[in-house]
Design a protein around this motif. Structure first.
Motif, PDB file in Angstrom:
ATOM      1  N   TYR A 101       0.834  -1.200   0.000  1.00  0.00           N
ATOM      2  CA  TYR A 101       0.000   0.000   0.000  1.00  0.00           C
ATOM      3  C   TYR A 101       0.870   1.252   0.000  1.00  0.00           C
ATOM      4  O   TYR A 101       1.878   1.310   0.701  1.00  0.00           O
ATOM      5  CB  TYR A 101      -0.871   0.045   1.263  1.00  0.00           C
ATOM      6  N   THR A 102       0.438   2.227  -0.769  1.00  0.00           N
ATOM      7  CA  THR A 102       0.984   3.568  -0.671  1.00  0.00           C
ATOM      8  C   THR A 102      -0.094   4.401   0.005  1.00  0.00           C
ATOM      9  O   THR A 102      -1.210   4.511  -0.503  1.00  0.00           O
ATOM     10  CB  THR A 102       1.329   4.152  -2.055  1.00  0.00           C
ATOM     11  N   ILE A 103       0.244   4.949   1.155  1.00  0.00           N
ATOM     12  CA  ILE A 103      -0.696   5.760   1.932  1.00  0.00           C
ATOM     13  C   ILE A 103      -0.171   7.187   1.891  1.00  0.00           C
ATOM     14  O   ILE A 103       1.034   7.418   1.975  1.00  0.00           O
ATOM     15  CB  ILE A 103      -0.808   5.214   3.366  1.00  0.00           C
ATOM     16  N   PHE A 104      -1.087   8.153   1.746  1.00  0.00           N
ATOM     17  CA  PHE A 104      -0.639   9.529   1.572  1.00  0.00           C
ATOM     18  C   PHE A 104      -1.567  10.520   2.254  1.00  0.00           C
ATOM     19  O   PHE A 104      -2.769  10.294   2.376  1.00  0.00           O
ATOM     20  CB  PHE A 104      -0.487   9.868   0.082  1.00  0.00           C
ATOM     21  N   ALA A 105      -0.954  11.622   2.710  1.00  0.00           N
ATOM     22  CA  ALA A 105      -1.719  12.757   3.232  1.00  0.00           C
ATOM     23  C   ALA A 105      -2.213  13.538   2.035  1.00  0.00           C
ATOM     24  O   ALA A 105      -1.485  13.751   1.068  1.00  0.00           O
ATOM     25  CB  ALA A 105      -0.824  13.632   4.103  1.00  0.00           C
ATOM     26  N   LYS A 106      -3.476  13.969   2.073  1.00  0.00           N
ATOM     27  CA  LYS A 106      -4.053  14.707   0.954  1.00  0.00           C
ATOM     28  C   LYS A 106      -4.876  15.879   1.468  1.00  0.00           C
ATOM     29  O   LYS A 106      -5.201  15.952   2.650  1.00  0.00           O
ATOM     30  CB  LYS A 106      -4.926  13.790   0.101  1.00  0.00           C
ATOM     31  N   GLY A 107      -5.202  16.784   0.561  1.00  0.00           N
ATOM     32  CA  GLY A 107      -6.076  17.903   0.886  1.00  0.00           C
ATOM     33  C   GLY A 107      -5.326  19.160   1.279  1.00  0.00           C
ATOM     34  O   GLY A 107      -4.102  19.229   1.233  1.00  0.00           O
ATOM     35  N   PHE A 108      -6.115  20.165   1.659  1.00  0.00           N
ATOM     36  CA  PHE A 108      -5.599  21.481   2.026  1.00  0.00           C
ATOM     37  C   PHE A 108      -6.125  21.881   3.401  1.00  0.00           C
ATOM     38  O   PHE A 108      -7.224  21.499   3.782  1.00  0.00           O
ATOM     39  CB  PHE A 108      -6.025  22.528   0.990  1.00  0.00           C
ATOM     40  N   ALA A 109      -5.360  22.680   4.112  1.00  0.00           N
ATOM     41  CA  ALA A 109      -5.734  23.097   5.467  1.00  0.00           C
ATOM     42  C   ALA A 109      -7.140  23.697   5.506  1.00  0.00           C
ATOM     43  O   ALA A 109      -7.908  23.421   6.415  1.00  0.00           O
ATOM     44  CB  ALA A 109      -4.714  24.092   6.010  1.00  0.00           C
ATOM     45  N   ALA A 110      -7.503  24.512   4.529  1.00  0.00           N
ATOM     46  CA  ALA A 110      -8.827  25.151   4.501  1.00  0.00           C
ATOM     47  C   ALA A 110      -9.768  24.433   3.543  1.00  0.00           C
ATOM     48  O   ALA A 110     -10.851  24.933   3.244  1.00  0.00           O
ATOM     49  CB  ALA A 110      -8.683  26.616   4.103  1.00  0.00           C
ATOM     50  N   GLY A 111      -9.385  23.249   3.072  1.00  0.00           N
ATOM     51  CA  GLY A 111     -10.195  22.530   2.097  1.00  0.00           C
ATOM     52  C   GLY A 111     -11.466  21.944   2.690  1.00  0.00           C
ATOM     53  O   GLY A 111     -11.537  21.636   3.877  1.00  0.00           O
ATOM     54  N   THR A 112     -12.452  21.791   1.837  1.00  0.00           N
ATOM     55  CA  THR A 112     -13.707  21.143   2.218  1.00  0.00           C
ATOM     56  C   THR A 112     -14.045  20.096   1.168  1.00  0.00           C
ATOM     57  O   THR A 112     -13.504  20.112   0.066  1.00  0.00           O
ATOM     58  CB  THR A 112     -14.860  22.167   2.323  1.00  0.00           C
ATOM     59  N   GLY A 113     -14.942  19.189   1.516  1.00  0.00           N
ATOM     60  CA  GLY A 113     -15.339  18.148   0.576  1.00  0.00           C
ATOM     61  C   GLY A 113     -14.152  17.319   0.132  1.00  0.00           C
ATOM     62  O   GLY A 113     -13.370  16.853   0.951  1.00  0.00           O
ATOM     63  N   THR A 114     -13.980  17.166  -1.179  1.00  0.00           N
ATOM     64  CA  THR A 114     -12.896  16.339  -1.706  1.00  0.00           C
ATOM     65  C   THR A 114     -11.519  16.972  -1.502  1.00  0.00           C
ATOM     66  O   THR A 114     -10.510  16.302  -1.682  1.00  0.00           O
ATOM     67  CB  THR A 114     -13.086  16.054  -3.211  1.00  0.00           C
ATOM     68  N   GLN A 115     -11.473  18.263  -1.126  1.00  0.00           N
ATOM     69  CA  GLN A 115     -10.192  18.922  -0.887  1.00  0.00           C
ATOM     70  C   GLN A 115      -9.868  19.064   0.600  1.00  0.00           C
ATOM     71  O   GLN A 115      -8.896  19.706   0.974  1.00  0.00           O
ATOM     72  CB  GLN A 115     -10.165  20.286  -1.567  1.00  0.00           C
ATOM     73  N   ALA A 116     -10.669  18.420   1.459  1.00  0.00           N
ATOM     74  CA  ALA A 116     -10.407  18.458   2.896  1.00  0.00           C
ATOM     75  C   ALA A 116      -9.193  17.585   3.222  1.00  0.00           C
ATOM     76  O   ALA A 116      -8.841  16.660   2.491  1.00  0.00           O
ATOM     77  CB  ALA A 116     -11.621  17.937   3.651  1.00  0.00           C
ATOM     78  N   VAL A 117      -8.562  17.872   4.342  1.00  0.00           N
ATOM     79  CA  VAL A 117      -7.432  17.077   4.811  1.00  0.00           C
ATOM     80  C   VAL A 117      -7.912  15.637   5.034  1.00  0.00           C
ATOM     81  O   VAL A 117      -8.970  15.421   5.620  1.00  0.00           O
ATOM     82  CB  VAL A 117      -6.859  17.644   6.122  1.00  0.00           C
ATOM     83  N   GLY A 118      -7.142  14.687   4.554  1.00  0.00           N
ATOM     84  CA  GLY A 118      -7.525  13.292   4.724  1.00  0.00           C
ATOM     85  C   GLY A 118      -6.373  12.357   4.450  1.00  0.00           C
ATOM     86  O   GLY A 118      -5.240  12.775   4.169  1.00  0.00           O
ATOM     87  N   ILE A 119      -6.678  11.076   4.523  1.00  0.00           N
ATOM     88  CA  ILE A 119      -5.703  10.024   4.270  1.00  0.00           C
ATOM     89  C   ILE A 119      -6.177   9.254   3.048  1.00  0.00           C
ATOM     90  O   ILE A 119      -7.276   8.712   3.027  1.00  0.00           O
ATOM     91  CB  ILE A 119      -5.595   9.070   5.478  1.00  0.00           C
ATOM     92  N   GLY A 120      -5.336   9.237   2.027  1.00  0.00           N
ATOM     93  CA  GLY A 120      -5.630   8.475   0.811  1.00  0.00           C
ATOM     94  C   GLY A 120      -4.810   7.202   0.791  1.00  0.00           C
ATOM     95  O   GLY A 120      -3.824   7.059   1.512  1.00  0.00           O
ATOM     96  N   GLN A 121      -5.237   6.286  -0.065  1.00  0.00           N
ATOM     97  CA  GLN A 121      -4.538   5.006  -0.111  1.00  0.00           C
ATOM     98  C   GLN A 121      -4.624   4.404  -1.512  1.00  0.00           C
ATOM     99  O   GLN A 121      -5.659   4.472  -2.147  1.00  0.00           O
ATOM    100  CB  GLN A 121      -5.188   4.050   0.884  1.00  0.00           C
ATOM    101  N   ILE A 122      -3.525   3.835  -1.943  1.00  0.00           N
ATOM    102  CA  ILE A 122      -3.476   3.087  -3.189  1.00  0.00           C
ATOM    103  C   ILE A 122      -2.996   1.682  -2.843  1.00  0.00           C
ATOM    104  O   ILE A 122      -1.991   1.518  -2.156  1.00  0.00           O
ATOM    105  CB  ILE A 122      -2.488   3.726  -4.203  1.00  0.00           C
ATOM    106  N   GLN A 123      -3.721   0.679  -3.297  1.00  0.00           N
ATOM    107  CA  GLN A 123      -3.257  -0.701  -3.144  1.00  0.00           C
ATOM    108  C   GLN A 123      -2.411  -1.004  -4.364  1.00  0.00           C
ATOM    109  O   GLN A 123      -2.931  -1.052  -5.484  1.00  0.00           O
ATOM    110  CB  GLN A 123      -4.426  -1.664  -3.005  1.00  0.00           C
ATOM    111  N   ASN A 124      -1.116  -1.195  -4.184  1.00  0.00           N
ATOM    112  CA  ASN A 124      -0.208  -1.383  -5.308  1.00  0.00           C
ATOM    113  C   ASN A 124      -0.294  -2.765  -5.929  1.00  0.00           C
ATOM    114  O   ASN A 124       0.056  -2.948  -7.089  1.00  0.00           O
ATOM    115  CB  ASN A 124       1.240  -1.093  -4.873  1.00  0.00           C
ATOM    116  N   ASN A 125      -0.691  -3.764  -5.172  1.00  0.00           N
ATOM    117  CA  ASN A 125      -0.910  -5.100  -5.740  1.00  0.00           C
ATOM    118  C   ASN A 125      -1.889  -5.881  -4.909  1.00  0.00           C
ATOM    119  O   ASN A 125      -2.251  -5.524  -3.837  1.00  0.00           O
ATOM    120  CB  ASN A 125       0.395  -5.882  -5.889  1.00  0.00           C
TER     121      ASN A 125
END
Length: 101
Positions: free
Chosen positions: A77-101
């Motif tokens: 897994y590649t796990i990543f921090a995403k979003g913006f400090a003042a973001g809302t909805g899909t641009q809110a601060v969150g944790i994303g994940q990609i399953q590489n295999n």
């Protein structure tokens, strides 16, 4: 399970990636896009499969985002921090994940 973590938040201060299930800091003081210039920061690290509460934390332990996640054995897994400090909805601060295999 093998996992790695990237800080993909362009307006973020350094972040820690924390596992509150085991009270363990998995990655410490990760800056935005630091994997571009820090050897070894793209490597995958081993973790037991299971259910975890993963958190993005500021260096002072303030929790910015939290995610209950199941990491399944035999996958990477590649796990990543995403979003913006003042973001809302899909641009809110969150944790994303990609399953590489």
């Amino acid at each position: 399970v093998y996992k790695r973590f990237f800080n993909s938040r362009p307006d973020a201060q350094p972040l820690n990636f924390y596992n509150s299930t085991t009270d363990t800091t998995l990655y410490s003081t990760r800056f935005f896009n630091d994997q571009a210039g820090v050897p070894g920061s793209t490597n995958f690290n081993r973790l037991k499969s299971g259910i975890y509460t993963l958190q993005l934390q500021m260096p002072d332990s303030t929790v910015l985002a939290s995610k209950l996640d199941t990491l399944t054995g035999g996958h990477t897994y590649t796990i990543f921090a995403k979003g913006f400090a003042a973001g809302t909805g899909t641009q809110a601060v969150g944790i994303g994940q990609i399953q590489n295999n």
